[in-house]
Structures are given as C-alpha cells and as structure tokens.
Motif scaffolding. Structure first.
Motif, mmCIF file in Angstrom:
data_model
loop_
_atom_site.group_PDB
_atom_site.id
_atom_site.type_symbol
_atom_site.label_atom_id
_atom_site.label_comp_id
_atom_site.label_asym_id
_atom_site.label_seq_id
_atom_site.Cartn_x
_atom_site.Cartn_y
_atom_site.Cartn_z
ATOM 1 N N ALA A 41 0.843 -1.349 0.064
ATOM 2 C CA ALA A 41 -0.131 0.169 -0.216
ATOM 3 C C ALA A 41 0.963 1.302 0.173
ATOM 4 O O ALA A 41 2.132 1.102 0.511
ATOM 5 C CB ALA A 41 -0.714 0.084 1.136
ATOM 6 N N LEU A 42 0.552 2.257 -0.602
ATOM 7 C CA LEU A 42 1.110 3.465 -0.784
ATOM 8 C C LEU A 42 0.201 4.559 -0.603
ATOM 9 O O LEU A 42 -0.729 4.722 -1.258
ATOM 10 C CB LEU A 42 1.840 3.555 -2.217
ATOM 11 N N ILE A 43 0.667 5.413 0.444
ATOM 12 C CA ILE A 43 -0.315 6.757 0.587
ATOM 13 C C ILE A 43 0.721 8.099 0.473
ATOM 14 O O ILE A 43 1.696 8.031 1.102
ATOM 15 C CB ILE A 43 -0.994 6.772 1.985
ATOM 16 N N ASP A 44 -0.186 9.119 0.281
ATOM 17 C CA ASP A 44 0.804 10.542 0.458
ATOM 18 C C ASP A 44 -0.263 11.388 0.713
ATOM 19 O O ASP A 44 -1.524 11.409 0.449
ATOM 20 C CB ASP A 44 1.245 10.964 -0.798
ATOM 21 N N ARG A 45 0.050 12.142 1.808
ATOM 22 C CA ARG A 45 -0.975 13.300 2.292
ATOM 23 C C ARG A 45 -1.362 14.425 1.184
ATOM 24 O O ARG A 45 -2.220 15.179 1.193
ATOM 25 C CB ARG A 45 -0.726 13.791 3.423
ATOM 26 N N ARG A 205 -6.184 9.089 7.399
ATOM 27 C CA ARG A 205 -7.158 10.135 7.251
ATOM 28 C C ARG A 205 -7.338 10.562 5.564
ATOM 29 O O ARG A 205 -6.380 10.787 5.110
ATOM 30 C CB ARG A 205 -7.159 11.164 8.066
ATOM 31 N N ASP A 206 -8.344 10.280 4.929
ATOM 32 C CA ASP A 206 -8.659 10.753 3.600
ATOM 33 C C ASP A 206 -8.996 12.283 3.583
ATOM 34 O O ASP A 206 -9.700 12.764 4.304
ATOM 35 C CB ASP A 206 -9.745 10.160 3.052
ATOM 36 N N VAL A 207 -7.806 13.140 3.264
ATOM 37 C CA VAL A 207 -7.729 14.302 3.467
ATOM 38 C C VAL A 207 -8.885 15.124 2.614
ATOM 39 O O VAL A 207 -9.460 16.134 3.211
ATOM 40 C CB VAL A 207 -6.561 15.059 2.931
ATOM 41 N N LEU A 208 -9.451 14.349 1.941
ATOM 42 C CA LEU A 208 -10.544 15.039 0.864
ATOM 43 C C LEU A 208 -11.810 15.145 1.512
ATOM 44 O O LEU A 208 -12.983 15.768 1.677
ATOM 45 C CB LEU A 208 -10.374 14.642 -0.591
ATOM 46 N N SER A 209 -11.875 13.686 2.191
ATOM 47 C CA SER A 209 -13.408 13.550 2.830
ATOM 48 C C SER A 209 -13.354 13.624 4.253
ATOM 49 O O SER A 209 -14.475 13.786 4.982
ATOM 50 C CB SER A 209 -13.866 12.210 2.421
ATOM 51 N N ALA A 482 -7.239 14.284 -8.464
ATOM 52 C CA ALA A 482 -8.121 14.549 -7.427
ATOM 53 C C ALA A 482 -8.540 16.280 -7.662
ATOM 54 O O ALA A 482 -9.520 16.600 -7.346
ATOM 55 C CB ALA A 482 -7.861 14.178 -6.028
ATOM 56 N N LYS A 483 -7.553 16.722 -7.770
ATOM 57 C CA LYS A 483 -7.541 18.169 -8.077
ATOM 58 C C LYS A 483 -6.924 18.749 -9.381
ATOM 59 O O LYS A 483 -6.209 18.070 -9.885
ATOM 60 C CB LYS A 483 -6.518 18.940 -6.904
#
Ligand SMILES: Cc1cc2nc3c(=O)[nH]c(=O)nc-3n(C[C@H](O)[C@H](O)[C@H](O)COP(=O)(O)OP(=O)(O)OC[C@H]3O[C@@H](n4cnc5c(N)ncnc54)[C@H](O)[C@@H]3O)c2cc1C
Length: 554
Positions: A41-45, A205-209, A482-483
């Motif tokens: 898994a890979l996440i970035d804020r 935390r999903d920063v968008l939701s 996303a943006k």
C-alpha cells in the motif's frame, strides 16, 4: 473511481508493506516491492510527487560537483545510476550537453576544470559523449547569448535530464506499482502508527473527505522526505540520521536559446547555476540556502539573486525582470546528516541517501536521496524489507525501465500507419508519436485507438500547450487526478508553461475540467484559482506542529 476503490481496500487485510510518502523514494519503493510480489500500500497526504519531487532541476547527473570534495566513490555511484537511467529510459531520460563558460579568476582554472570533466567522463565509464574545450570564439559562434566579458573560455561535458519533468517521472513508478497490484492513494495522510503484535497499525485520514481508516502492515516504510523525522517522532523511531534542509528555487521564463543544451555558470556564491531547456520555455536556477523548515516560498531576494546572476552572464536583448517570470518552483532538499552532526561546510554537503532499518519493529526510514539514484533506492528498500522477513516471490524481477523493443515497434508501426505525426501541433518541438510514447509507454496504443475512433481526440485542448483531448480523457481515467493542480502541475507541466492569468481565461481549460471532473468541474476550477500556485503541499500539509496536534501516540 480508482482512488475511492483503493482507499476502501486500504483498511482490508494485512499488507506486507505500507509505504508512507509518494515522492520519488516512496514511489520507487512501491514499484519495486509490488513488481517483486509483495502486497503493497502507498499513501501520500498530498498528491503523488506533490512536495520535493516536483521541485527539482530535472537532472539525472553523476554529481560532478562532488569531484571538488574528492568524493569519487559517490561520483562513481551516481554516474552508474545515471547510466542505468539513460539505458533504461531512452525516451524519458536523455543525454544533454552542459555548456560551461569559465570566468577569469574563478577559484579553479579553466584547464584544471576541463581535466576534471575528463576524469568525470572516465569515472562515468565513457558512457556519454567526450568533453570538449571551448575557446571564446567557439562560444561566441555556438551560444552567442553568453556574455564573454571576463570569460577566458569554457568546456562542454554530458550528463542527463528528464525530458518531461520530475513529477511525471515519479508518476510512472506509481503507475507501475498500481499495475502490479499495489493499492495507492493520494491525499491520504498518516496520522501516526503503532506496533500491534507483529504488525503496524497506521491511522490514516482521507484528506479530501475527512474519513479515517486504519491500515495494517507487517512493515512500515517511512519515505516522507523532509517529514521523515516528524513521522518517526510519532512512531517513536530512533534513528542515527536526521534531515537538514537546503532550499532551492527555479524561475521559468520564455525560451532564451533554441539550442538543446544546459548552459552552466558559476553563480556569485560559487555554485553551479543552470539555464535548462524546458520545451518552449527555459528554467533557470537554482539556489542553495539553509532553512529550518520544509515549507518555503520564493522570496524577493531569491528572485533577485537568480535574475541578477543570469543577467550578468547572458547577453539578452534586455535584462530579465520579474515581469518575465512565467512560473516558479521552490523546494527543500532533505539532506541526511548523522544525528548530532551539522553542516560544517554547507555547500559541500553531499546528497547521499541513507536507509535505516529497525529490525525489531519492522520499520524502514529513507533519508536524503536524489531522483538520479532512484533505482538503487528501490533495490535497497527491497533488500531491507526482505531482511525484515517479508518474502518477495519474484526477487529478481526487473521493476523499472520503458517497455521493450517489441512494444515500442508495435506502437511506432501503428502510429506510422495512422500518420499520427501529421497531427503534431505546429508549435510542438517534437513529433507527436515520440511524445505519446515517452509519456504513456505501452498505454500509448490506447490513445491511438481513441484517435482512430474519434479524430477530435487529437485536438490540442488548452491554448499554448500540446496536450490532446485524448490525453486529458486518459488522465481522467487512469491518473488519479483529484485536484486540477494534480493535472496542470504534475501529470503534465502545463502550469509551468502557461501563465496563470492565461489559464484563467482559457476556454480549453474549462473543457479539460469537464472531462476530468464532470459535474465538479466548476468547483475544481474555483479551488485551483483560489489557491496559491502549485501548492499540493500547502493545502494538504502542515509543518511539524501539525504532527503533534493530530498524531496518535502508541
Ligand atoms: C531545488 C532542488 C533541485 C533538485 N535537483 C535535483 C536534480 O536535478 N536531480 C536529482 O536527482 N535530484 C534533485 N533534487 C533532489 C530531489 O528532488 C529530492 O531528493 C527528492 O525529490 C526527494 O524525494 P522524497 O521522496 O524523499 O521526498 P518528497 O518528494 O518530498 O516526498 C515525500 C512525500 O511524503 C509525503 N508525506 C509527508 N508526510 C506524510 C504523512 N504523514 N502521510 C503521508 N504522506 C506524507 C509528502 O506529501 C511528500 O509527497 C533537487 C531538489 C531540490 C529541492
């Protein structure tokens, strides 16, 4: 939607490895591990490559400047990495000549530096074109833009550059990780992690939701770049290295010279200073200033430094002023130093990366690094993860590089059959087929099919740039946008090439937004033009204070 599906699956089951941060270090870690069979898994804020990895000079270089401090093993290592990138990414990473003017009275004489370029060439296994000594007359003929006053000649040697840009290069690794089954999501922040038996529980935390979730993994790789120390503080990791920060800026202006060379000078502070081709524009910089925090911005003093250095060394029809700046880039180099150590000789501080492994806790921290060295970083992280007991089913699997000759030939054959290059926009600096292959690799065939189905797909959508309607549609489907800034600044470099005021007026951008965001098009446009330029990090992120405010302690 790919992002939503991936976020949903983050809280299911146990991953072998969770990688935090999707700059170049996190992206290669995920690509290498996923290709070799790990469940990743890979996440970035922020967005992928939304922090340091979008602010580089776009060079893959063997570290010629470290010759001055006699760090020959480091130069050798970087040259080998550069050569590997040149071999593995023939359309994305290309050799480029560095054309250097030498000022009389500089701390090293011209001939000594020229000999240095020969040594550099030898250390680099003669992989590039041979260095060349330049007389004043040759410089005047070949690069009349260079001001020869005070100059006693020059020399030319080779290194490499990223033809598109750094963030797009990083995206290629994220894409490859996804293709090998990794679950990756942008705008998902780690709020901290704790060990639970033989696994890590990371609160995210999903920063968008605003939705929170927990990700379970056997190993945690902290590739948070300038925020590695801050995240280690949250998880209680003690390391023998830490980061200090060097700020660097670039200014983008109209193309200054049509030659495809990097013009190189020694700036007033003695550092190498570059005029780098960037398609229809020129990128100039960089600076090297010690700062205390990762969040920085271009100051009036930075602009003055870059503009005055360039105006002193080039013969331009009129001096460049702030009004000529089309876009700016600004970031910090995270430099690894031994805990307790400082930066005795700041400008000589080298950019080695360090990977620290905590065997007991199953934790890996990645300090420092360069885009140039990314393949080594990916391999070393695989070795570290194996050392922590994660079996990689395909340990020898090659995880990097452009698709092989067969795929390439099939694409160019089809492009010829469709007479694709006849559709190249007139201002473009290269044939359309070359650009599509470089940007999309094996997926470029899908774009050809789209154009075949609907010729409107080959229209250049946004005024002043080459990107086609089919590329925007592809980005909407495949590139986790996303943006609007994700598209304009990182999947493409449109916002570096076109002034913000022009983009704001562009009907093409409105149409691109409809393709990218459907019903949310107006919202995303508004969000983009309300924010400050190029700030995936500004809206997603916070400094160290934020960590202590939101982190959870074990
Ligand atoms: C001015 C400048 C010029 C440079 N030029 C070159 C060059 O020409 N060639 C070269 O090879 N190198 C160059 N470099 C160096 C290179 O750009 C960096 O070393 C590299 O990009 C660092 O990558 P990274 O992955 O470590 O960090 P980053 O790219 O910063 O990635 C770290 C990521 O972690 C994320 N993150 C942080 N905290 C969290 C959290 N809690 N949860 C989730 N995600 C988090 C951030 O959002 C960020 O995206 C340059 C650097 C600068 C600043």
């Amino acid at each position: 939607m790919l992002r939503a599906t991936n976020i949903d699956s983050l809280s299911r089951g146990t991953f072998d490895v969770l990688v935090l941060g999707a700059g170049i270090n996190g992206a290669v870690a995920a690509a290498a591990l996923a290709a070799r069979g790990a469940k990743v898994a890979l996440i970035d804020r922020g967005d992928f490559a939304g922090f340091t990895s979008q602010e580089s000079s776009n060079l893959a270089w063997g570290g010629i400047k470290y010759m001055e401090s006699f760090e020959f093993p480091l130069v050798r290592k970087l040259c080998v990495s550069r050569n590997l990138l040149l071999r593995s990414y023939p359309s994305t990473v290309q050799e480029i000549r560095f054309y250097t003017a030498h000022e009389r009275g500089f701390r090293h004489g011209l001939f000594k530096l020229f000999l240095g370029t020969w040594l550099y060439w030898i250390i680099g296994s003669f992989f590039t074109k041979i260095p060349r000594l330049l007389s004043r007359r040759t410089i005047a003929r070949e690069e009349p833009i260079i001001d020869l006053e005070g100059c006693d000649g020059g020399f030319e040697y080779s290194d490499a550059y990223l033809v598109d840009n750094d963030a797009r290069f990083v995206w290629g690794f994220v894409r490859s990780a996804l293709d090998h089954g990794a679950r990756a999501a942008n705008y998902v922040e780690s709020l901290g992690a704790r060990r639970d038996g033989d696994a890590w529980l990371t609160r995210a935390r999903d920063v968008l939701s605003g939705r929170e979730l927990t990700v379970r993994s056997r190993v945690l790789v902290n590739a948070c770049g300038p925020f590695v120390d801050a995240h280690n503080a949250l998880t209680g990791q003690r390391t023998s290295h830490r980061h200090i920060f060097s700020k660097g800026i670039h200014l983008i202006v109209e193309r200054l010279t049509t030659s495809r060379r990097v013009l190189t000078f020694f700036a007033d502070d003695g550092r190498l200073f570059f005029v780098i081709p960037m398609g229809s524009r020129t990128c100039i910089g960089t600076t090297d200033t010690r700062v205390e925090r990762p969040h920085t911005e271009v100051t009036a003093e930075d602009r003055r430094f870059v503009l005055s250095n360039i105006n002193k060394r080039l013969r331009l029809p009129r001096p460049l002023t702030e009004a000529d700046i089309i876009a700016e880039r600004c970031g910090v180099r995270p430099l690894a130093v031994q805990e307790g150590g400082g930066a005795a000789d700041w400008l000589q501080l080298s950019r080695k990366h360090v990977i620290e492994v905590d065997r007991q806790q199953g934790h890996v921290s990645v300090f420092g690094g360069k885009l140039t060295d990314c393949i080594n970083v990916g391999d070393e992280i695989c070795a570290a993860v194996q050392e922590l007991g994660v079996a990689l089913p395909r340990p020898a699997q090659r995880w990097y590089g452009e698709p092989g000759e067969r795929a390439r030939d099939a694409f160019f054959e089809e492009a010829r059959r469709l007479e694709l290059d006849a559709l190249t926009p007139p201002r473009s600096s290269e044939p359309l087929s070359a650009r599509l292959w470089r940007r999309y690799g094996a997926e470029a065939l899908e774009l050809l099919e789209a154009i075949q189905r609907d010729p409107r797909m080959a229209d250049a959508l946004i005024e002043g740039v080459d990107d086609l309607r089919c590329e925007v549609a592809h980005a909407a489907r495949r590139e986790m946008i996303a943006k609007l800034d994700d598209f304009l600044r990182r999947r493409t470099k449109i916002s570096l090439l076109v002034r913000r005021e022009e983009l704001a007026r562009s009907p093409g951008l409105r149409e691109a937004c409809r393709i990218l965001f459907g019903d949310e098009a107006d919202l995303r446009l508004e969000e983009y033009f309300q924010g400050s330029p190029g700030t995936a990090h500004a809206d997603s992120a916070c400094g160290r204070e934020c960590y202590s405010a939101s982190g959870f302690t074990p």
